[in-house]
Motif scaffolding. Structure first.
Motif, mmCIF file in Angstrom:
data_model
loop_
_atom_site.group_PDB
_atom_site.id
_atom_site.type_symbol
_atom_site.label_atom_id
_atom_site.label_comp_id
_atom_site.label_asym_id
_atom_site.label_seq_id
_atom_site.Cartn_x
_atom_site.Cartn_y
_atom_site.Cartn_z
ATOM 1 N N VAL A 146 0.802 -1.375 0.244
ATOM 2 C CA VAL A 146 0.134 -0.037 0.175
ATOM 3 C C VAL A 146 0.777 1.283 0.095
ATOM 4 O O VAL A 146 0.772 2.329 -0.602
ATOM 5 C CB VAL A 146 -0.972 -0.034 1.289
ATOM 6 N N LEU A 199 -2.279 0.254 5.421
ATOM 7 C CA LEU A 199 -3.151 -0.940 5.053
ATOM 8 C C LEU A 199 -4.306 -0.622 5.360
ATOM 9 O O LEU A 199 -5.624 -0.654 4.859
ATOM 10 C CB LEU A 199 -2.543 -2.336 5.105
ATOM 11 N N HIS A 202 -6.234 2.101 3.609
ATOM 12 C CA HIS A 202 -6.466 1.467 2.283
ATOM 13 C C HIS A 202 -7.679 0.882 2.307
ATOM 14 O O HIS A 202 -8.804 1.143 1.616
ATOM 15 C CB HIS A 202 -5.235 0.805 1.907
ATOM 16 N N ARG A 226 -2.844 -1.402 -7.013
ATOM 17 C CA ARG A 226 -3.497 -2.102 -5.860
ATOM 18 C C ARG A 226 -2.534 -3.324 -5.446
ATOM 19 O O ARG A 226 -2.158 -3.871 -6.190
ATOM 20 C CB ARG A 226 -4.834 -2.382 -6.148
#
Length: 381
Positions: A146, A199, A202, A226
């Motif tokens: 990420v 993360l 995200h 991604r």
């Protein structure tokens, strides 16, 4: 660093999406399921259907070296081209259909996710027969992946300009070098990813997008960078499919070097630059419109900067990793070719200027998609 494998570098895998065209009309044809069925005995899981029935997809296994990747790309392209030929069709690497056809408005592929997308997005999908190049770089630590994505965000418009291969769409000159990003840009879930602190951040953003129904599943956002939901890779999805294998390999080498360079910075505590989403989308649009030959726009500085100058800066940034993995000359040769001849979009327009028939553009794309296929396209009239 997780994912590095000595001098050969982390493994990479590539997905290429192709159109199926009629050799007489050069329009696209809805025959994806038939072509995949013919190709599967030889290629197995390396081939699949795509969003529409006028498309097929080829996939490589993980490769450690670019020469290995090149051989796999040729193997898969050759198998798909032979299967298409057996159905009376040709394989064409173009980001959008150059010439229309019944296949442009055919039913979508049979995957349940495609059916769900049709219910969600409706008429927005009417002309979504677009073909991309996806590059996977082995990076099993999702937290690192990420943050690496943050580092890659500012470079994504340059990848759009480098890979531009969709200036024509269904018989019309769009005025853009890459029309595929424009089609994708209408969707709230496609394009550059948001900056993520971690993360967990995200995942929160993906959950929020899914709550709006802009994303089908929070675990599977379709942003242009991604952590892949099913594989231990970071996936870069920005580029138009490339007509020639060598362009695909060079872009893959650059992307792997970008990922490795960024991952080292993440390990050193750098979470990546906070490039603004609005400027980044503007840079995307400018790269899609003008391609390699335009003035360019540099999102990090907010200034105009030609893609060639941006690419020179990128090459210097990546040179140590490219050199370590034996990819320096391959990447340099690709950039020299862009400087001398432009992207695939410039080649398409030059062909049309020399012979004002879009059929000639399709024939050239078909020949370059599988150069060893002697029957790739009929003789020009």
């Amino acid at each position: 660093m997780n994912g590095e494998h000595g001098r050969s570098g982390p493994t990479v895998g590539v997905e290429e999406e192709f159109l199926l065209v009629d050799p007489a009309t050069r329009g696209v044809v809805a025959a994806g399921s038939r072509v995949v069925a013919r190709a599967a005995p030889a290629l197995g899981a390396c081939v699949s259907g795509e969003f529409t029935e006028c498309q097929v997809e080829g996939k490589t296994p993980p490769c450690a070296r670019m020469d290995e990747l090149r051989a796999e790309l040729l193997r898969v392209r050759t198998g798909l081209a032979a299967a298409a030929r057996a159905e009376g069709l040709r394989l064409c690497a173009s980001g959008t259909p150059v010439i229309g056809g019944d296949g442009c408005r055919t039913e979508i592929g049979g995957h349940p996710r495609y059916r769900a997308g049709l219910l969600q997005y409706r008429r927005m999908l009417d002309d979504f027969a677009v073909c991309a190049l996806h590059v996977h770089v082995h990076l099993p630590d999702r937290e690192t992946a990420v943050l690496v994505g943050n580092h890659l965000r500012p470079w994504l418009p340059l990848l759009v300009a480098m890979s531009a291969n969709s200036p024509f769409h269904e018989g019309r000159d769009t005025g853009y070098a890459a029309w595929r990003p424009v089609i994708r840009g209408r969707f709230p879930c496609l394009g550059p990813p948001p900056y993520a602190e971690s993360l967990a951040d995200h995942l929160r953003q993906a959950e929020a997008m899914a709550a709006t129904e802009a994303v089908l599943e929070p675990g599977m956002p379709f942003w242009d960078v991604r952590p892949n939901p099913a594989l231990p890779t970071l996936e870069v999805r920005t580029m138009d499919v490339q007509p020639d294998v060598d362009g695909t390999v060079a872009l893959t080498a650059l992307i792997r070097a970008l990922v490795v360079t960024a991952a080292r910075r993440v390990v050193d505590g750098d979470p990546g630059p906070r490039t603004g989403a609005e400027l980044l989308r503007a840079a995307y649009w400018r790269a899609a419109r003008d391609g390699w030959s335009g003035d360019g726009f540099d999102a990090p500085t907010g200034r105009r900067l030609p893609p060639s100058a941006q690419a020179g800066r990128l090459f210097r940034h990546l040179r140590p990793v490219l050199r370590a993995y034996g990819d320096e000359e391959r990447a340099a040769a690709f950039l020299r070719r862009l400087d001398a001849h432009g992207s695939a979009a410039e080649r398409q327009r030059a062909l049309l200027a020399a012979r004002p028939r879009l059929e000639a553009v399709v024939d050239d794309l078909v020949r370059r998609t599988c150069p060893d296929d002697d029957t790739a396209a009929p003789p020009e009239e």
